[in-house]
Structures are given as structure tokens and as C-alpha cells.
Scaffold this motif. Structure first.
Motif, PDB file in Angstrom:
ATOM      1  N   HIS A  21     -10.303 -13.184  -6.221  1.00 44.55           N
ATOM      2  CA  HIS A  21     -10.499 -11.739  -6.063  1.00 44.55           C
ATOM      3  C   HIS A  21     -11.224 -11.017  -7.190  1.00 44.55           C
ATOM      4  CE1 HIS A  21      -8.351 -11.574  -2.295  1.00 44.55           C
ATOM      5  NE2 HIS A  21      -7.468 -12.400  -2.817  1.00 44.55           N
ATOM      6  N   VAL A  25      -9.945  -6.372  -9.346  1.00 40.54           N
ATOM      7  CA  VAL A  25      -8.746  -6.407  -8.501  1.00 40.54           C
ATOM      8  C   VAL A  25      -7.575  -6.991  -9.284  1.00 40.54           C
ATOM      9  CG1 VAL A  25      -7.718  -7.505  -6.455  1.00 40.54           C
ATOM     10  CG2 VAL A  25     -10.012  -6.512  -6.332  1.00 40.54           C
ATOM     11  N   GLU A  28      -6.171  -4.432 -11.712  1.00 37.44           N
ATOM     12  CA  GLU A  28      -5.363  -3.434 -11.005  1.00 37.44           C
ATOM     13  C   GLU A  28      -4.010  -4.022 -10.591  1.00 37.44           C
ATOM     14  OE1 GLU A  28      -7.098  -1.140  -7.775  1.00 37.44           O
ATOM     15  OE2 GLU A  28      -9.070  -1.392  -8.712  1.00 37.44           O
ATOM     16  N   HIS A  32      -0.318  -2.848 -12.063  1.00 37.67           N
ATOM     17  CA  HIS A  32       0.689  -2.382 -11.108  1.00 37.67           C
ATOM     18  C   HIS A  32       1.972  -3.207 -11.255  1.00 37.67           C
ATOM     19  CE1 HIS A  32       2.326  -2.326  -6.812  1.00 37.67           C
ATOM     20  NE2 HIS A  32       2.533  -1.112  -7.259  1.00 37.67           N
ATOM     21  N   HIS A  92       2.683  -3.893  -1.197  1.00 35.72           N
ATOM     22  CA  HIS A  92       1.584  -2.976  -1.529  1.00 35.72           C
ATOM     23  C   HIS A  92       0.236  -3.705  -1.498  1.00 35.72           C
ATOM     24  CE1 HIS A  92      -0.575   0.215  -3.716  1.00 35.72           C
ATOM     25  NE2 HIS A  92      -1.116  -0.773  -4.407  1.00 35.72           N
ATOM     26  N   TRP A  93       0.176  -4.896  -2.107  1.00 33.62           N
ATOM     27  CA  TRP A  93      -1.094  -5.600  -2.220  1.00 33.62           C
ATOM     28  C   TRP A  93      -1.485  -6.343  -0.945  1.00 33.62           C
ATOM     29  CZ3 TRP A  93      -4.716  -4.656  -5.651  1.00 33.62           C
ATOM     30  CH2 TRP A  93      -4.350  -3.857  -6.734  1.00 33.62           C
ATOM     31  N   GLN A  94      -0.507  -6.756  -0.146  1.00 30.13           N
ATOM     32  CA  GLN A  94      -0.838  -7.414   1.125  1.00 30.13           C
ATOM     33  C   GLN A  94      -1.576  -6.448   2.041  1.00 30.13           C
ATOM     34  OE1 GLN A  94       3.085  -8.977   2.017  1.00 30.13           O
ATOM     35  NE2 GLN A  94       2.286 -11.064   1.911  1.00 30.13           N
ATOM     36  N   ALA A  95      -1.252  -5.170   1.955  1.00 36.81           N
ATOM     37  CA  ALA A  95      -1.948  -4.160   2.752  1.00 36.81           C
ATOM     38  C   ALA A  95      -3.428  -4.088   2.368  1.00 36.81           C
ATOM     39  CB  ALA A  95      -1.280  -2.794   2.559  1.00 36.81           C
ATOM     40  N   GLN A  96      -3.752  -4.600   1.169  1.00 40.93           N
ATOM     41  CA  GLN A  96      -5.147  -4.611   0.708  1.00 40.93           C
ATOM     42  C   GLN A  96      -5.757  -6.010   0.774  1.00 40.93           C
ATOM     43  OE1 GLN A  96      -5.775  -2.265  -2.883  1.00 40.93           O
ATOM     44  NE2 GLN A  96      -3.751  -1.354  -2.620  1.00 40.93           N
ATOM     45  N   GLY A  97      -5.105  -6.892   1.528  1.00 42.63           N
ATOM     46  CA  GLY A  97      -5.676  -8.218   1.751  1.00 42.63           C
ATOM     47  C   GLY A  97      -5.423  -9.232   0.652  1.00 42.63           C
ATOM     48  N   ILE A  98      -4.502  -8.938  -0.244  1.00 39.81           N
ATOM     49  CA  ILE A  98      -4.176  -9.882  -1.319  1.00 39.81           C
ATOM     50  C   ILE A  98      -2.945 -10.685  -0.884  1.00 39.81           C
ATOM     51  CG2 ILE A  98      -3.527 -10.124  -3.760  1.00 39.81           C
ATOM     52  CD1 ILE A  98      -6.290  -8.848  -3.417  1.00 39.81           C
TER      53      ILE A  98
END
Length: 184
Positions: A21, A25, A28, A32, A92-98
Motif C-alpha cells: 500500500h 497509507v 496514516e 491511527h 476502519h481500515w477495511q472500509a478503505q480496502g486495507i
């Protein structure tokens, strides 16, 4: 020496995520994650000794003194709260594809030399000693998403229902087998 409890945490899957990534990313994510863990650690009376990439070293019992039973209780409650906090970080991060990463935590109580170490140019407040190494070794054999503690920590918790024996381990640099327990 001072008797302290050391908590080591590290992320499993972080290196792979970093490679996939890119720096922005990852920065960030790390900020977090560390902010969430920082708050949890302070809530449980821990002192962050250092961040080592995605690893965190926390001490209980210095500089703020507390009984060995309180050190262990606070460290184990902190470990459980950190694991719960990791669920929120991942969500939180899965919602952003992580993809999900898992935390491993090791906890041990023992003697260490605690204080300021360094040179005129740079000084760190830290703990040094065999108990620090053992906590780190416990974390290194822990299954991702779990928290392992030493036999002494398990005994000091005083409630057999709080831990479950996971076996005897060969830990790097430690003579003989070390019996470890998983926090329930």
C-alpha cells in the motif's frame, strides 16, 4: 533493579500491508493505530517505553510505582483492551480496502534497570534487563490476535479462569522450556 511488568505488542501482517500500500497509507495507518493504542495504554496506567515501527513496548510499575499484583492486572487488562481496540482499527481500515492485521502481545514481570540511558546528545527513559527480553520473546511466539503471558504473570492474576496454558516453548536466548498462558 526495579520489579516491573513489561508488555510487548507487534503487528502480524504489517510488513505485507506496507509492501502493498505504499508509504502514505502506511503512515496514516500507523499513526491511527498508535494513537488508539496510546490512549488505551494510558487508561490502564502503562508507560510507553518506545515505539519500534509497529511494535510497542510498555512498562507498568515505573516511573509510577504499583504493587506487582496491580502491575500484572493493569498490564493484562491493557492487553485485552488493546486487542479490542485493534478490532476497531481494522474495521476502519477495511472500509478503505486495507486487509486486516493482527496484534500479538507478550507480558512478563521481573527485575529491570529503569532510568535515563544515552549520551549528552540523546537520552531515553527505558527499561533494560532479562524481563524485557523475555516479554519480547513471549510476544514473538504468540499467535496473531492473541496475548500470551508468563507463568508468573498467570499466577499473580490469581484467577485460573483468566488464563489457559498454551504449552512449553523454546524461546530464543532463554535456557530450557518456558510455559506460557493465553489471556482468556
Amino acid at each position: 533493579p526495579t520489579e516491573i511488568t513489561v508488555l510487548f505488542s507487534d503487528l502480524s501482517g504489517f510488513t505485507r500491508m506496507s509492501e502493498e500500500h505504499g508509504a502514505e497509507v502506511v503512515t496514516e495507518f500507523l499513526n491511527h493505530y498508535l494513537t488508539a493504542m496510546n490512549e488505551t495504554i494510558f487508561e490502564h496506567g502503562g508507560t510507553i517505553d518506545k515505539f519500534i515501527g509497529d511494535a510497542i513496548m510498555v512498562i507498568f510499575g515505573a516511573p509510577k510505582e504499583m504493587s506487582r499484583e496491580n502491575q500484572v492486572k493493569n498490564a493484562c487488562e491493557c492487553a485485552s483492551a488493546m486487542q479490542a481496540g485493534m478490532v476497531a482499527v481494522n474495521k476502519h481500515w477495511q472500509a478503505q480496502g486495507i486487509e486486516e492485521v493482527a496484534m500479538r502481545i507478550g507480558v512478563h514481570l521481573g527485575d529491570a534497570v529503569v532510568g535515563n540511558f544515552g549520551s549528552e546528545q540523546r537520552v531515553d527513559y527505558t527499561a533494560i534487563g532479562p524481563c524485557v527480553n523475555l516479554a519480547s520473546r513471549i510476544e514473538s511466539v504468540c499467535k496473531p490476535g492473541e496475548s500470551y503471558v508468563s507463568e508468573l504473570v498467570s499466577e499473580l492474576l490469581g484467577d485460573p479462569a483468566q488464563t489457559e496454558c498454551v504449552g512449553d516453548f523454546d524461546l530464543k536466548g532463554i535456557d530450557g522450556k518456558t510455559r506460557l498462558y493465553r489471556l482468556a
